[in-house]
Write a protein that holds these residues in place. Structure first.
Motif, short mmCIF file in Angstrom:
data_model
loop_
_atom_site.label_atom_id
_atom_site.label_comp_id
_atom_site.label_asym_id
_atom_site.label_seq_id
_atom_site.Cartn_x
_atom_site.Cartn_y
_atom_site.Cartn_z
N LYS A 11 0.96 -0.98 -0.24
CA LYS A 11 0.36 -0.27 0.26
C LYS A 11 0.95 1.30 0.50
O LYS A 11 2.11 0.97 0.38
CB LYS A 11 -1.00 -0.03 1.20
CG LYS A 11 -2.72 -1.07 1.15
CD LYS A 11 -2.95 -0.81 2.10
CE LYS A 11 -4.46 -2.26 2.65
NZ LYS A 11 -5.26 -1.69 3.55
N TYR A 51 -12.42 -1.88 -3.37
CA TYR A 51 -13.40 -2.03 -1.86
C TYR A 51 -14.37 -2.56 -2.29
O TYR A 51 -15.28 -1.65 -1.18
CB TYR A 51 -12.46 -1.58 -1.20
CG TYR A 51 -11.32 -1.61 -0.62
CD1 TYR A 51 -11.25 -2.86 0.10
CD2 TYR A 51 -10.01 -0.83 -1.22
CE1 TYR A 51 -9.23 -2.96 0.47
CE2 TYR A 51 -8.47 -1.14 -0.68
CZ TYR A 51 -8.71 -2.04 0.38
OH TYR A 51 -7.03 -2.86 0.82
N HIS A 54 -16.67 -2.83 1.09
CA HIS A 54 -16.48 -2.09 2.09
C HIS A 54 -17.34 -0.38 1.86
O HIS A 54 -17.38 0.66 2.13
CB HIS A 54 -15.08 -2.05 2.68
CG HIS A 54 -14.63 -3.07 2.98
ND1 HIS A 54 -14.70 -4.04 3.41
CD2 HIS A 54 -13.23 -3.90 2.29
CE1 HIS A 54 -13.86 -4.96 4.23
NE2 HIS A 54 -13.36 -4.49 2.88
N PHE A 59 -15.59 4.36 6.84
CA PHE A 59 -14.28 3.96 6.71
C PHE A 59 -13.92 4.21 5.57
O PHE A 59 -12.62 4.56 4.76
CB PHE A 59 -13.44 2.82 7.24
CG PHE A 59 -13.24 1.83 7.12
CD1 PHE A 59 -13.35 1.22 6.26
CD2 PHE A 59 -14.60 1.33 8.15
CE1 PHE A 59 -13.08 0.13 5.73
CE2 PHE A 59 -13.77 -0.05 7.56
CZ PHE A 59 -13.80 -1.19 6.37
N LEU A 63 -10.29 5.24 3.04
CA LEU A 63 -10.19 4.08 2.56
C LEU A 63 -9.04 4.27 1.24
O LEU A 63 -8.77 4.45 1.13
CB LEU A 63 -10.74 2.38 2.31
CG LEU A 63 -10.07 1.63 2.16
CD1 LEU A 63 -9.01 1.05 2.56
CD2 LEU A 63 -11.15 0.39 1.98
N ARG A 87 -2.47 -14.35 3.69
CA ARG A 87 -2.76 -13.37 5.64
C ARG A 87 -1.90 -14.28 6.47
O ARG A 87 -1.89 -12.78 7.54
CB ARG A 87 -3.95 -14.28 5.59
CG ARG A 87 -4.97 -13.72 4.70
CD ARG A 87 -5.76 -12.69 4.17
NE ARG A 87 -6.50 -12.08 4.98
CZ ARG A 87 -6.77 -10.92 5.40
NH1 ARG A 87 -7.05 -10.45 4.37
NH2 ARG A 87 -7.37 -10.44 6.34
N THR A 93 -5.28 -6.73 10.48
CA THR A 93 -5.87 -5.72 10.27
C THR A 93 -5.80 -4.83 10.73
O THR A 93 -5.31 -3.11 9.97
CB THR A 93 -7.49 -5.70 9.69
OG1 THR A 93 -8.52 -7.23 9.18
CG2 THR A 93 -7.66 -4.62 8.93
N ARG A 104 2.57 -6.14 9.28
CA ARG A 104 1.74 -5.26 9.44
C ARG A 104 2.44 -4.51 11.10
O ARG A 104 2.30 -3.49 11.21
CB ARG A 104 0.42 -5.08 9.84
CG ARG A 104 -0.31 -5.17 8.36
CD ARG A 104 -1.84 -6.13 8.26
NE ARG A 104 -2.53 -5.47 7.12
CZ ARG A 104 -3.59 -6.07 6.66
NH1 ARG A 104 -4.41 -6.94 7.76
NH2 ARG A 104 -4.18 -5.48 5.18
N VAL A 111 -4.54 0.96 11.78
CA VAL A 111 -5.61 0.51 10.45
C VAL A 111 -5.74 0.95 9.66
O VAL A 111 -5.93 0.75 8.64
CB VAL A 111 -6.57 -0.11 11.41
CG1 VAL A 111 -7.60 0.99 11.82
CG2 VAL A 111 -7.18 -1.55 10.70
N SER A 112 -6.38 2.21 9.64
CA SER A 112 -6.48 3.18 8.14
C SER A 112 -5.05 2.91 7.41
O SER A 112 -4.60 3.43 6.22
CB SER A 112 -7.18 4.30 8.61
OG SER A 112 -5.13 5.22 9.23
N ASN A 114 -2.51 0.32 6.70
CA ASN A 114 -1.72 -1.01 6.69
C ASN A 114 -1.19 -1.78 6.30
O ASN A 114 -0.72 -3.47 6.45
CB ASN A 114 -2.71 -1.64 7.72
CG ASN A 114 -3.31 -1.89 6.78
OD1 ASN A 114 -3.65 -1.85 5.29
ND2 ASN A 114 -4.89 -2.96 7.26
#
Ligand code: DAT
Ligand code: MG
Length: 142
Positions: A11, A51, A54, A59, A63, A87, A93, A104, A111-112, A114
């Protein structure tokens, strides 16, 4: 155990911290092969499509804003049990809850933001790979 493919993102926060290689090393040391990869800068439309599950979450706008804030690396990882293995390597998360030694825990704080994405099932992996890669961009080595 069957050979699987999973979809992964480094990310914008992790790209900004210059740890693409360190994260790729985690994959390779765990036995996952990078069989497709590229750097992209997402549009809001594409981040929203990715996404979509979501969309109703509080959020969601943050995101999408975060995922479009800078370039990302997208990759297909291949190996035995690749979805669950990735994972495990990623950790929870919320980095504050992620087990020691996970990506992570080591490279993220919030969390925002990660550090990584990983598909949560083989079905999600197929969908997510299809958003970013055509068949001729994936070089299976199994
Ligand atoms: P994961 O990325 O571990 O599969 P998810 O699918 O539940 O987690 O959520 C997707 C992303 O959305 C997550 O990586 C970061 C963001 N997110 C999830 N829960 C959040 C929250 N409570 N506050 C802010 N961002 C959140
Ligand atoms: Mg998820």
């Amino acid at each position: 155990m069957a050979i699987e493919q999973t979809f992964s993102i480094v990310k914008p926060d992790a790209v900004g911290k210059n740890v693409i290689g360190e994260i790729y090393s985690r994959f390779e040391k765990a036995g996952l092969k990078i069989v497709a990869a590229k750097m992209v800068h997402l549009s809001a439309d594409k981040a929203g499509e990715f996404y979509a599950e979501h969309r109703e979450r509080p959020f969601f706008n943050d995101l999408v804003g975060f995922m479009t804030s800078g370039p990302i690396m997208v990759q297909v990882l291949e190996g035995e049990n690749a979805v669950a293995l990735n994972r495990d390597l990623m950790g929870a998360t919320n980095p504050k809850e992620a087990a020691a030694g996970t990506i992570r825990a080591d490279f993220a704080e919030e969390v925002s933001a990660n550090a990584v994405h990983g598909s949560d099932s083989p079905e999600s992996a197929r969908r997510e790979i299809g958003i970013f890669f055509s068949a001729d961009e994936i070089f299976s080595r199994s």
